[in-house]
Write an enzyme that holds these catalytic residues in place. Structure first.
Site, mmCIF file in Angstrom:
data_model
loop_
_atom_site.group_PDB
_atom_site.id
_atom_site.type_symbol
_atom_site.label_atom_id
_atom_site.label_comp_id
_atom_site.label_asym_id
_atom_site.label_seq_id
_atom_site.Cartn_x
_atom_site.Cartn_y
_atom_site.Cartn_z
ATOM 1 N N HIS A 1 0.874 -1.185 0.000
ATOM 2 C CA HIS A 1 0.000 0.000 0.000
ATOM 3 C C HIS A 1 0.909 1.233 0.000
ATOM 4 O O HIS A 1 2.018 1.189 0.545
ATOM 5 C CB HIS A 1 -0.826 -0.061 1.287
ATOM 6 C CG HIS A 1 -1.903 0.948 1.415
ATOM 7 N ND1 HIS A 1 -1.659 2.243 1.792
ATOM 8 C CD2 HIS A 1 -3.242 0.849 1.231
ATOM 9 C CE1 HIS A 1 -2.807 2.897 1.850
ATOM 10 N NE2 HIS A 1 -3.787 2.081 1.504
ATOM 11 N N ASP B 1 3.309 -4.433 8.172
ATOM 12 C CA ASP B 1 2.076 -3.648 8.035
ATOM 13 C C ASP B 1 0.920 -4.641 8.149
ATOM 14 O O ASP B 1 0.639 -5.398 7.221
ATOM 15 C CB ASP B 1 2.092 -2.942 6.675
ATOM 16 C CG ASP B 1 0.734 -2.345 6.314
ATOM 17 O OD1 ASP B 1 -0.230 -2.522 7.076
ATOM 18 O OD2 ASP B 1 0.649 -1.711 5.245
ATOM 19 N N GLN C 1 -4.201 -5.351 6.971
ATOM 20 C CA GLN C 1 -5.139 -6.367 6.456
ATOM 21 C C GLN C 1 -4.890 -7.741 7.076
ATOM 22 O O GLN C 1 -5.571 -8.703 6.729
ATOM 23 C CB GLN C 1 -4.998 -6.494 4.923
ATOM 24 C CG GLN C 1 -5.245 -5.214 4.156
ATOM 25 C CD GLN C 1 -6.702 -4.796 4.161
ATOM 26 O OE1 GLN C 1 -7.607 -5.588 4.455
ATOM 27 N NE2 GLN C 1 -6.960 -3.527 3.867
ATOM 28 N N LYS D 1 -10.271 -1.129 10.557
ATOM 29 C CA LYS D 1 -10.318 -2.313 9.693
ATOM 30 C C LYS D 1 -10.604 -3.572 10.503
ATOM 31 O O LYS D 1 -10.699 -4.659 9.953
ATOM 32 C CB LYS D 1 -9.003 -2.458 8.937
ATOM 33 C CG LYS D 1 -8.777 -1.295 7.963
ATOM 34 C CD LYS D 1 -7.755 -1.612 6.924
ATOM 35 C CE LYS D 1 -7.221 -0.379 6.273
ATOM 36 N NZ LYS D 1 -7.930 -0.033 5.041
ATOM 37 N N CYS E 1 -4.680 2.200 -3.695
ATOM 38 C CA CYS E 1 -3.452 2.762 -3.103
ATOM 39 C C CYS E 1 -2.255 1.839 -3.326
ATOM 40 O O CYS E 1 -1.410 1.667 -2.441
ATOM 41 C CB CYS E 1 -3.614 3.034 -1.614
ATOM 42 S SG CYS E 1 -4.660 4.437 -1.270
HETATM 43 N N1 PMP Z 1 -1.631 -0.799 4.596
HETATM 44 C C1 PMP Z 1 -2.560 -1.599 4.069
HETATM 45 C C2 PMP Z 1 -2.178 -2.968 3.616
HETATM 46 C C3 PMP Z 1 -3.876 -1.129 3.961
HETATM 47 O O1 PMP Z 1 -4.821 -1.926 3.436
HETATM 48 C C4 PMP Z 1 -4.197 0.166 4.408
HETATM 49 C C5 PMP Z 1 -5.603 0.721 4.268
HETATM 50 N N2 PMP Z 1 -6.218 0.467 3.050
HETATM 51 C C6 PMP Z 1 -3.183 0.936 4.981
HETATM 52 C C7 PMP Z 1 -1.914 0.437 5.046
HETATM 53 C C8 PMP Z 1 -3.461 2.300 5.524
HETATM 54 O O2 PMP Z 1 -4.326 2.215 6.610
HETATM 55 P P1 PMP Z 1 -4.978 3.525 7.251
HETATM 56 O O3 PMP Z 1 -5.567 4.285 6.114
HETATM 57 O O4 PMP Z 1 -5.997 3.003 8.206
HETATM 58 O O5 PMP Z 1 -3.873 4.267 7.916
#
Ligand code: PMP
Length: 408
Positions: free
Chosen positions: A125, A202, A205, A228, A366
């Site tokens: 991401h 990270d 997910q 999430k 993203c």
């Molecule tokens: N890393 C991953 C793998 C994600 O799926 C996301 C959110 N789509 C993020 C980072 C960022 O998370 P947040 O917007 O809650 O900070």
């Protein structure tokens, strides 16, 4: 709990799911972006605002002390949830992005110098790419990228080749939000440690899909977001090993992160407060632990089992559609289906599905570098969780067929 047997009762726990959109029962399949909240979480947050609100740590009065205790209990609950060794290893942040930026700045200041290398993967991401690019620019360090196969799996032999004495940190996701791939994080961590590199996972997910034990994984950092995992937005967790957090300077200055301030010298507060400048999102932190209680009451393993059933069924149903291509076919993946149909633009498909009450996400999720590798502009992504049903998957498949006949 047997999720399938109790699916209606579980769905009733989520007030938002019972609504109609454009006169059609809502099918919510955008869980990769954010999950819906069970009533227990909504009620807990309401109650905190209605009868318990007071700023933590700085008050002597009843409400402040009560809230401080609840906040620190939330920290211990998260510690237990991910099996961290010490509660001060749990730092509350605004979310995954907040946690990664904190580490990129603070760890980067202390540990990264010119010529060092940071390794990320090709299926990250943007939140786990851009902060490292910014750090590399500041420090004149180099960003290296682990390539991946067409199925969306990291090429571990290539990863091994990237590792060297220059590697300072490896930052990879537990699970890819765009493809669903579950990465072999234990192996990634152990290999990095062989060259004395640190590892950030990270878990945005990943945390909700497997029992995460940070001591067993031996990762140096693990980060995730409350929203999430069926909790509120604006709250997240940055886990770091105590010995590293001690050595890292604070990221932001302000109230609560200091022990003593004068114009000559400021002494920083101890862990974990050193990293929690300003009024914390204490209601979010407590709300998030209510969500953790909720998913643990269903059983993380039972959730994973049911979600895997949904994945198998959805993969089969969607694969039957002529011209539909699934991106992300790793052997080990969560219930995320990223796909394209013929030459149909994902946005057009998403718009038509929306009119049928089906909420999916379209675009790059993203993860632009990942889309570049597949030479596509984006995908349609249906991300399924334990409150989704087989009938909803059928509605998705029928919706895609209908949209296809309209658009082709
Ligand atoms: N890393 C991953 C793998 C994600 O799926 C996301 C959110 N789509 C993020 C980072 C960022 O998370 P947040 O917007 O809650 O900070």
């Amino acid at each position: 709990m047997d999720i399938k047997q109790n699916i209606q009762q579980i769905r009733n726990d989520f007030p938002l799911l019972s609504q109609t959109v454009y006169g059609k029962p809502l099918v919510y399949m955008d869980n990769g972006a954010t999950t819906q909240k069970p009533k227990v979480v909504i009620d807990a947050i309401n109650d905190l605002h209605a009868s318990k609100n007071a700023s933590i740590h700085r008050g002597v009065h009843f409400l402040s002390e009560q809230m401080t205790e609840m906040y620190e209990n939330a920290r211990r609950r998260v510690q237990q949830f991910i099996n961290a060794e010490h509660s001060q290893e749990i730092i509350f942040t605004s979310g995954t992005t907040g946690s990664i930026n904190t580490i990129a700045f603070s760890f980067g200041e202390q540990f990264v110098k010119a010529g060092d290398e940071i390794i990320v993967s090709g299926i990250e991401h943007h939140s786990n790419i851009v902060p490292w690019q910014m750090l590399c620019e500041r420090k004149n360090a180099k960003l290296r990228v682990i390539p991946f196969s067409d199925s969306g799996e990291l090429l571990m032999d290539e990863y091994k080749k990237l590792l060297s004495s220059k590697t300072k940190l490896v930052a990879v996701n537990h699970v890819s939000n765009a493809l669903g791939t579950i990465n072999p994080i234990k192996e990634i961590i152990d290999l990095a440690h062989e060259v004395d590199a640190y590892v950030l996972i990270d878990g945005a997910q990943g945390i909700q899909h497997g029992n995460v034990d940070v001591q067993q994984l031996d990762c140096d950092f693990y980060v995730f977001s409350g929203h999430k995992i069926y909790g509120p937005t604006g709250i997240g967790v940055m886990y770091g090993k105590e010995k590293l957090l001690y050595q890292m300077p604070p990221y932001q200055g302000g109230g609560d992160m200091v022990e003593c301030v004068s114009f000559e010298k400021t002494i920083y507060n101890q862990l974990p407060f050193k990293f929690e400048a300003g009024t914390s999102n204490y209601i979010g932190a407590i709300g998030m632990t209510t969500a953790i209680d909720y998913i643990e009451s269903l059983g993380i393993a039972d959730i994973a089992k049911y979600e895997n059933e949904l994945l198998q069924y959805a993969t089969k149903r969607l694969s039957e559609i002529d011209g539909l291509r699934i991106y992300g076919t790793a052997a080990n993946k969560i219930s995320i289906l990223s796909f394209l149909v013929g030459n149909i633009h994902p946005y057009d498909m998403g718009m038509i599905l929306d009119k049928m009450g089906i909420a999916v996400r379209t675009g790059t999720h993203c993860a632009m570098p990942l889309m570049d590798k597949y030479e596509i502009e984006g995908t349609i992504r249906a991300s399924l969780v334990f409150y989704n049903t087989i009938e909803e998957v059928d509605r998705l498949a029928e919706g895609i067929l209908k949209a296809k006949s309209m658009l082709e």
